[in-house]
Design a protein around this motif. Structure first.
Motif, PDB file in Angstrom:
ATOM      1  N   LEU A   1       6.402  17.603 -13.778  1.00 32.62           N
ATOM      2  CA  LEU A   1       7.680  17.933 -14.413  1.00 32.62           C
ATOM      3  C   LEU A   1       7.579  17.843 -15.929  1.00 32.62           C
ATOM      4  O   LEU A   1       8.182  18.653 -16.652  1.00 32.62           O
ATOM      5  N   ARG A   2       6.826  16.864 -16.397  1.00 34.51           N
ATOM      6  CA  ARG A   2       6.654  16.737 -17.846  1.00 34.51           C
ATOM      7  C   ARG A   2       5.942  17.953 -18.422  1.00 34.51           C
ATOM      8  O   ARG A   2       6.309  18.462 -19.492  1.00 34.51           O
ATOM      9  N   GLU A   3       4.914  18.424 -17.714  1.00 31.14           N
ATOM     10  CA  GLU A   3       4.199  19.609 -18.182  1.00 31.14           C
ATOM     11  C   GLU A   3       5.123  20.825 -18.204  1.00 31.14           C
ATOM     12  O   GLU A   3       5.119  21.604 -19.171  1.00 31.14           O
ATOM     13  N   LYS A   4       5.909  20.986 -17.127  1.00 29.94           N
ATOM     14  CA  LYS A   4       6.848  22.106 -17.083  1.00 29.94           C
ATOM     15  C   LYS A   4       7.880  21.999 -18.205  1.00 29.94           C
ATOM     16  O   LYS A   4       8.230  23.009 -18.851  1.00 29.94           O
ATOM     17  N   ALA A   5       8.358  20.787 -18.419  1.00 28.75           N
ATOM     18  CA  ALA A   5       9.356  20.592 -19.472  1.00 28.75           C
ATOM     19  C   ALA A   5       8.773  20.918 -20.839  1.00 28.75           C
ATOM     20  O   ALA A   5       9.449  21.511 -21.694  1.00 28.75           O
ATOM     21  N   GLU A   6       7.504  20.560 -21.042  1.00 26.70           N
ATOM     22  CA  GLU A   6       6.865  20.854 -22.319  1.00 26.70           C
ATOM     23  C   GLU A   6       6.700  22.360 -22.513  1.00 26.70           C
ATOM     24  O   GLU A   6       6.950  22.895 -23.602  1.00 26.70           O
ATOM     25  N   GLU A   7       6.299  23.039 -21.436  1.00 27.80           N
ATOM     26  CA  GLU A   7       6.179  24.500 -21.523  1.00 27.80           C
ATOM     27  C   GLU A   7       7.533  25.139 -21.811  1.00 27.80           C
ATOM     28  O   GLU A   7       7.641  26.067 -22.630  1.00 27.80           O
ATOM     29  N   PHE A   8       8.568  24.667 -21.137  1.00 25.09           N
ATOM     30  CA  PHE A   8       9.911  25.210 -21.357  1.00 25.09           C
ATOM     31  C   PHE A   8      10.370  24.943 -22.788  1.00 25.09           C
ATOM     32  O   PHE A   8      10.972  25.809 -23.442  1.00 25.09           O
ATOM     33  N   ARG A   9      10.063  23.725 -23.256  1.00 27.95           N
ATOM     34  CA  ARG A   9      10.457  23.392 -24.624  1.00 27.95           C
ATOM     35  C   ARG A   9       9.771  24.314 -25.629  1.00 27.95           C
ATOM     36  O   ARG A   9      10.393  24.800 -26.579  1.00 27.95           O
ATOM     37  N   ILE A  10       8.481  24.567 -25.389  1.00 31.21           N
ATOM     38  CA  ILE A  10       7.752  25.459 -26.294  1.00 31.21           C
ATOM     39  C   ILE A  10       8.338  26.863 -26.246  1.00 31.21           C
ATOM     40  O   ILE A  10       8.513  27.537 -27.275  1.00 31.21           O
ATOM     41  N   THR A  11       8.654  27.309 -25.011  1.00 27.86           N
ATOM     42  CA  THR A  11       9.224  28.651 -24.856  1.00 27.86           C
ATOM     43  C   THR A  11      10.552  28.776 -25.590  1.00 27.86           C
ATOM     44  O   THR A  11      10.851  29.808 -26.223  1.00 27.86           O
ATOM     45  N   ILE A  12      11.361  27.734 -25.505  1.00 28.12           N
ATOM     46  CA  ILE A  12      12.663  27.758 -26.168  1.00 28.12           C
ATOM     47  C   ILE A  12      12.513  27.579 -27.677  1.00 28.12           C
ATOM     48  O   ILE A  12      13.207  28.222 -28.477  1.00 28.12           O
ATOM     49  N   GLN A  13      11.589  26.731 -28.069  1.00 29.63           N
ATOM     50  CA  GLN A  13      11.472  26.385 -29.476  1.00 29.63           C
ATOM     51  C   GLN A  13      10.793  27.468 -30.309  1.00 29.63           C
ATOM     52  O   GLN A  13      11.056  27.576 -31.509  1.00 29.63           O
TER      53      GLN A  13
ATOM     54  N   LEU B   1       0.831  -1.203   0.000  1.00 31.38           N
ATOM     55  CA  LEU B   1       0.000   0.000   0.000  1.00 31.38           C
ATOM     56  C   LEU B   1       0.868   1.256   0.000  1.00 31.38           C
ATOM     57  O   LEU B   1       0.586   2.225  -0.720  1.00 31.38           O
ATOM     58  N   PHE B   2       1.937   1.225   0.826  1.00 32.92           N
ATOM     59  CA  PHE B   2       2.840   2.375   0.874  1.00 32.92           C
ATOM     60  C   PHE B   2       3.518   2.589  -0.476  1.00 32.92           C
ATOM     61  O   PHE B   2       3.636   3.721  -0.965  1.00 32.92           O
ATOM     62  N   LYS B   3       3.943   1.470  -1.084  1.00 27.75           N
ATOM     63  CA  LYS B   3       4.598   1.576  -2.391  1.00 27.75           C
ATOM     64  C   LYS B   3       3.635   2.130  -3.434  1.00 27.75           C
ATOM     65  O   LYS B   3       4.015   2.960  -4.263  1.00 27.75           O
ATOM     66  N   ASN B   4       2.388   1.666  -3.376  1.00 23.68           N
ATOM     67  CA  ASN B   4       1.403   2.163  -4.338  1.00 23.68           C
ATOM     68  C   ASN B   4       1.157   3.653  -4.156  1.00 23.68           C
ATOM     69  O   ASN B   4       1.074   4.408  -5.129  1.00 23.68           O
ATOM     70  N   GLN B   5       1.027   4.077  -2.874  1.00 25.01           N
ATOM     71  CA  GLN B   5       0.811   5.493  -2.600  1.00 25.01           C
ATOM     72  C   GLN B   5       2.015   6.319  -3.038  1.00 25.01           C
ATOM     73  O   GLN B   5       1.873   7.388  -3.649  1.00 25.01           O
ATOM     74  N   PHE B   6       3.201   5.806  -2.720  1.00 26.24           N
ATOM     75  CA  PHE B   6       4.427   6.508  -3.111  1.00 26.24           C
ATOM     76  C   PHE B   6       4.539   6.580  -4.634  1.00 26.24           C
ATOM     77  O   PHE B   6       4.938   7.610  -5.195  1.00 26.24           O
ATOM     78  N   ALA B   7       4.167   5.474  -5.288  1.00 23.89           N
ATOM     79  CA  ALA B   7       4.228   5.451  -6.754  1.00 23.89           C
ATOM     80  C   ALA B   7       3.275   6.483  -7.347  1.00 23.89           C
ATOM     81  O   ALA B   7       3.606   7.157  -8.331  1.00 23.89           O
ATOM     82  N   LYS B   8       2.078   6.610  -6.736  1.00 16.86           N
ATOM     83  CA  LYS B   8       1.126   7.609  -7.225  1.00 16.86           C
ATOM     84  C   LYS B   8       1.680   9.020  -7.049  1.00 16.86           C
ATOM     85  O   LYS B   8       1.553   9.869  -7.941  1.00 16.86           O
ATOM     86  N   GLU B   9       2.284   9.265  -5.881  1.00 19.54           N
ATOM     87  CA  GLU B   9       2.855  10.593  -5.643  1.00 19.54           C
ATOM     88  C   GLU B   9       3.995  10.882  -6.616  1.00 19.54           C
ATOM     89  O   GLU B   9       4.099  11.990  -7.167  1.00 19.54           O
ATOM     90  N   VAL B  10       4.844   9.893  -6.819  1.00 19.00           N
ATOM     91  CA  VAL B  10       5.956  10.076  -7.757  1.00 19.00           C
ATOM     92  C   VAL B  10       5.434  10.319  -9.165  1.00 19.00           C
ATOM     93  O   VAL B  10       5.947  11.171  -9.902  1.00 19.00           O
ATOM     94  N   GLU B  11       4.393   9.576  -9.537  1.00 17.27           N
ATOM     95  CA  GLU B  11       3.806   9.755 -10.865  1.00 17.27           C
ATOM     96  C   GLU B  11       3.236  11.160 -11.023  1.00 17.27           C
ATOM     97  O   GLU B  11       3.351  11.777 -12.087  1.00 17.27           O
ATOM     98  N   GLY B  12       2.624  11.673  -9.922  1.00 22.85           N
ATOM     99  CA  GLY B  12       2.114  13.043  -9.974  1.00 22.85           C
ATOM    100  C   GLY B  12       3.227  14.055 -10.160  1.00 22.85           C
ATOM    101  O   GLY B  12       3.106  15.001 -10.953  1.00 22.85           O
TER     102      GLY B  12
END
Length: 280
Positions: free
Chosen positions: A204-216, A188-199
């Motif tokens: 980070l993926r969204e931020k990276a995409e925004e940064f990529r768009i800004t740079i590109q 259960l702890f691993k699942n909860q931790f995995a969900k938090e990490v996934e969030g």
């Protein structure tokens, strides 16, 4: 004399009657004895010239496995309700439903032998037939049955040893249950931790995409500007080539026209010269 003769005759007749009665009684006992032999289990019945014995348990490991599976189900060992014969008869009746015909005493005696083999660790070596899983299940059943027998044994050493094994099994079961509980909590702890990490990763993926768009975007605009300039340059070069070609065509046309005029003048002179010659 007549009275003595009558008494002698009566005694003789009485003796003959008693002898005949004993003979009939002996014959009846013999018939009952053979009748009992014919109805006894093939393993325990004495062999007679007129009837062959049935297959022994030793050649039927499948029956051993079925017996070891049925005994824990009916539990004729710990269950003390009713007569012993009745408890083991239920085992025999259930075996008969799967095509195994054995008497209750044969089942009981065979189980005692199987328990003896299990205690001497001979169970697996005596299972010469059957799939691996069937033999493993039989071994597990026999371990359980040996504990049942040991718990009610009259031998104090066996009884004490059985108590120790039962306590050990309970301790292992409790430990396993505790480990499973810990494993479940850990999962259960691993699942909860995995969900938090996934969030976090998703953010980070969204931020990276925004940064990529800004740079590109500037790079894209620069590429578009360069492409437009290159297109304009190619168009200018094409226009220059077209203009040069037109100029060359104009020169060629003028040259052709001048040549034609010269040829016409020459032809006129020639024609005039030819006309003067004819007049003379």
């Amino acid at each position: 004399m007549g009275g003595e003769l009558d008494l002698f005759t009566i005694n003789h007749q009485l003796s003959s009657t008693i002898t005949q009665f004993k003979h009939q009684l002996s014959l009846s006992s013999t018939i009952n004895y053979h009748s009992q032999l014919s109805t006894r289990d093939p393993e325990t019945a004495s062999s007679t010239p007129s009837k062959k014995r049935g297959a022994t348990w030793e050649t039927c490991q499948r029956e051993d496995r079925a017996l070891a599976k049925q005994v824990p189900a009916n539990d004729p060992i710990l269950n003390k309700v009713g007569k012993r014969e009745d408890r083991w008869q239920r085992v025999a009746d259930n075996l008969m439903q799967v095509g195994i015909t054995r008497s209750w005493i044969s089942c009981k005696n065979r189980m005692e032998r199987l328990v003896k083999w299990q205690r001497s660790e001979e169970t697996r070596s005596r299972q010469k037939t059957g799939e691996v899983e069937e033999v493993n299940e039989h071994l597990r059943n026999m371990i359980h049955i040996v504990l049942l027998c040991g718990s009610v044994s009259n031998n104090n050493l066996i009884k004490q040893d059985t108590k120790g094994k039962i306590a050990e099994r309970k301790a292992k079961g409790a430990q396993g249950k505790q480990l499973r509980g810990r494993s479940k909590s850990s999962t259960l702890f691993k699942n909860q931790f995995a969900k938090e990490v996934e969030g976090v990763i998703s953010g980070l993926r969204e931020k990276a995409e925004e940064f990529r768009i800004t740079i590109q975007e500037p790079k894209k605009a620069e590429r578009e500007r360069i492409a437009a300039e290159e297109t304009a340059a190619r168009e200018r070069e094409k226009a220059d080539r077209d203009r040069d070609l037109c100029e060359k065509l104009d020169v060629l046309i003028d040259s052709t026209r001048s040549t034609n005029e010269s040829m016409q003048k020459l032809m006129s002179v020639i024609i005039q010269g030819m006309g003067g010659s004819r007049g003379q």
